[in-house]
Design a protein around this motif. Sequence first.
Motif, PDB file in Angstrom:
ATOM      1  N   THR A 107       0.412  42.207  28.762  1.00 50.13           N
ATOM      2  CA  THR A 107       0.471  40.844  29.301  1.00 50.13           C
ATOM      3  C   THR A 107       0.802  40.880  30.799  1.00 50.13           C
ATOM      4  O   THR A 107       0.800  41.944  31.422  1.00 50.13           O
ATOM      5  CB  THR A 107       1.562  40.020  28.583  1.00 50.13           C
ATOM      6  N   ASP A 108       1.179  39.726  31.329  1.00 49.43           N
ATOM      7  CA  ASP A 108       1.569  39.672  32.749  1.00 49.43           C
ATOM      8  C   ASP A 108       3.091  39.710  32.910  1.00 49.43           C
ATOM      9  O   ASP A 108       3.621  39.293  33.939  1.00 49.43           O
ATOM     10  CB  ASP A 108       0.983  38.423  33.431  1.00 49.43           C
ATOM     11  N   ILE A 109       3.809  40.222  31.898  1.00 51.61           N
ATOM     12  CA  ILE A 109       5.271  40.352  32.017  1.00 51.61           C
ATOM     13  C   ILE A 109       5.610  41.260  33.212  1.00 51.61           C
ATOM     14  O   ILE A 109       4.848  42.190  33.535  1.00 51.61           O
ATOM     15  CB  ILE A 109       5.875  40.934  30.705  1.00 51.61           C
ATOM     16  N   ALA A 110       6.731  40.972  33.864  1.00 50.68           N
ATOM     17  CA  ALA A 110       7.147  41.817  34.996  1.00 50.68           C
ATOM     18  C   ALA A 110       7.318  43.267  34.520  1.00 50.68           C
ATOM     19  O   ALA A 110       7.928  43.494  33.463  1.00 50.68           O
ATOM     20  CB  ALA A 110       8.459  41.299  35.559  1.00 50.68           C
ATOM     21  N   GLY A 111       6.813  44.206  35.293  1.00 54.75           N
ATOM     22  CA  GLY A 111       6.907  45.617  34.914  1.00 54.75           C
ATOM     23  C   GLY A 111       8.357  46.048  34.687  1.00 54.75           C
ATOM     24  O   GLY A 111       8.675  46.736  33.711  1.00 54.75           O
ATOM     25  N   TRP A 155      13.229  35.905  35.268  1.00 53.86           N
ATOM     26  CA  TRP A 155      13.267  37.365  35.454  1.00 53.86           C
ATOM     27  C   TRP A 155      12.062  38.032  34.803  1.00 53.86           C
ATOM     28  O   TRP A 155      11.351  38.795  35.442  1.00 53.86           O
ATOM     29  CB  TRP A 155      14.584  37.873  34.872  1.00 53.86           C
ATOM     30  N   TYR A 156      11.804  37.727  33.525  1.00 52.86           N
ATOM     31  CA  TYR A 156      10.679  38.429  32.880  1.00 52.86           C
ATOM     32  C   TYR A 156       9.331  37.920  33.391  1.00 52.86           C
ATOM     33  O   TYR A 156       8.315  38.559  33.182  1.00 52.86           O
ATOM     34  CB  TYR A 156      10.793  38.465  31.347  1.00 52.86           C
ATOM     35  N   ASN A 157       9.351  36.757  34.063  1.00 50.56           N
ATOM     36  CA  ASN A 157       8.101  36.216  34.612  1.00 50.56           C
ATOM     37  C   ASN A 157       7.917  36.514  36.105  1.00 50.56           C
ATOM     38  O   ASN A 157       7.091  35.884  36.767  1.00 50.56           O
ATOM     39  CB  ASN A 157       8.059  34.703  34.403  1.00 50.56           C
ATOM     40  N   SER A 158       8.705  37.431  36.646  1.00 46.65           N
ATOM     41  CA  SER A 158       8.570  37.858  38.060  1.00 46.65           C
ATOM     42  C   SER A 158       8.846  36.752  39.063  1.00 46.65           C
ATOM     43  O   SER A 158       8.332  36.789  40.184  1.00 46.65           O
ATOM     44  CB  SER A 158       7.165  38.413  38.369  1.00 46.65           C
ATOM     45  N   HIS A 159       9.621  35.737  38.686  1.00 43.16           N
ATOM     46  CA  HIS A 159       9.929  34.672  39.646  1.00 43.16           C
ATOM     47  C   HIS A 159      10.833  35.246  40.738  1.00 43.16           C
ATOM     48  O   HIS A 159      11.877  35.830  40.432  1.00 43.16           O
ATOM     49  CB  HIS A 159      10.626  33.512  38.935  1.00 43.16           C
ATOM     50  N   PRO A 160      10.455  35.088  42.025  1.00 47.09           N
ATOM     51  CA  PRO A 160      11.244  35.706  43.103  1.00 47.09           C
ATOM     52  C   PRO A 160      12.738  35.332  43.076  1.00 47.09           C
ATOM     53  O   PRO A 160      13.581  36.143  43.455  1.00 47.09           O
ATOM     54  CB  PRO A 160      10.580  35.183  44.378  1.00 47.09           C
TER      55      PRO A 160
END
Length: 464
Positions: free
Chosen positions: A176-180, A131-136
């Motif tokens: 960072t690249d954390i999901a917005g 979830w926090y890494n934007s995994h679909p």
Amino acid sequence: MLGNLGNPLKIAVIGSGPSGFYAAEALLKANIDVRVDMFDRLPTPYGLVRGGVAPDHQKIKSVIMVYDKVAALPAFRFFGNVKLGQDIQVDDLSKFYHMIVYAVGNETDRKLGISGEDIHGSYSATSFVGWYNSHPDYRNEQFDLSCERVAVVGIGNVAMDVTRILAEDPEKLATTDIAGYALDALRKSKVKEIYLLGRRGPAQAAFSPAEIHEIGELENADLVLDPKEAELDEVSKGEVLDINAKKNVEYLREHALKGEGSKSKKVRLRLCVSPVEILGKDGKITAVKLEKNKLVRDQKGSIAALGTGVFETISVDMVFRSVGYRGVPIAGVPFDQKSGRIPNVEGRVTDIQTKQPILGHYVVGWAKRGPSGLIGTNRADSQATVKNMLADIASVSETPLIPSSSKDVAPWLKDKDVQFVSFQDWKSLDKIELERGKANGKIREKFSRVSDMLSSVNQETPVL
Ligand code: NAP
């Protein structure tokens, strides 16, 4: 002979995480004529380096540069958004490739097998990480961070990542690249107490010294543990500890003396306790019941946790299981239900019944050995499998499955209306992510939906 100039060995690598890329690298560096096609069910490459490594661990992600060098080699192609068992079957692959390497990792989590595990508010660490890494796969998960107390079961490095993300100042993650959407949720988070639950003692902790140090150094949270739980038990005292275990034991012993501390959040590390039940009321978690363990030597000579019949209950509103990953079966690929792995002997996939190697089928990474080791561990592991593949070339070329050199998978996929994503396509997505990130003061703003990725891929770009 297959592999000689003009008679290339054709290989399909399934999965584009570290083990897949290291297998591709070893194959492309071998002194043979080889073509490697890498498939991934997502349009994006890099597996857990993209979807698993925590956003505050950017240095670890620089390994991508090595993978990009592999991808730039002329004998390499990437086919993203192609799912084995759905868009293409193993039998189809066997028409195009002499050998298949399964680098599919472990896509699910292990269960605790205790009552209450399915109550709302009990999650797998894997889903939180995704979830926090934007995994679909995990984009639509909902984590109610309006609660104050959380338990994280397991004390491996994934548990450390989850704990850090929950306890860290969200502003440290903001660039960072954390999901917005995850950053927004963390900014509103009320979590202030995190119980880290280890079933064995300090000498058996699965976290790396660097990871527990990071928890101990958090700006907004104190790492707290009972000095008695930081001490070695009688069984462990007789053990020769490896360097990491020694460092962990020393660090925890010293840290325990610091007491409660004065920071606003607490990470409470508990050792030699096992959750035996997750308790709830009105469909929501209220507490975790723990059993105190003592450490004993099991039949194999390992140090194991044994319940003592002494129980306690801690009030929490949310539980993350972080007790390891497990593979998922793929149609047409042997799978050992017990271990959660693809059965193999040194990377050669074996038949589940006969236990004999299936010529032309290989496995690397977590799907081969289980969920252990750091990213770099996969390099030697993949090289070992590739060594066996190279030794098998002569046998493979004698099989009746030799594909006709005129056949290629790309037009076959197009005929089936599979919208595959090339590495060049991925690079155009990469550019968009970097640009979006820059506009938001972040390293990268990742796509989190496959549909968005596909519609953003520049369809005018020549695909191959
Ligand atoms: P892990 O290292 O295997 O840790 C699993 C933890 O769960 C252990 O503490 C284990 O305890 C515990 N556990 C297992 N079954 C349990 C049960 N039934 N009840 C209570 N506790 C239980 O797995 P992981 O954290 O998922 O990490 C997977 C791999 O990725 C590891 O090799 C890790 O180092 C690597 N990784 C590295 C990084 C990094 O370098 N920053 C980040 C993330 C992951 P026992 O030891 O008693 O079995």
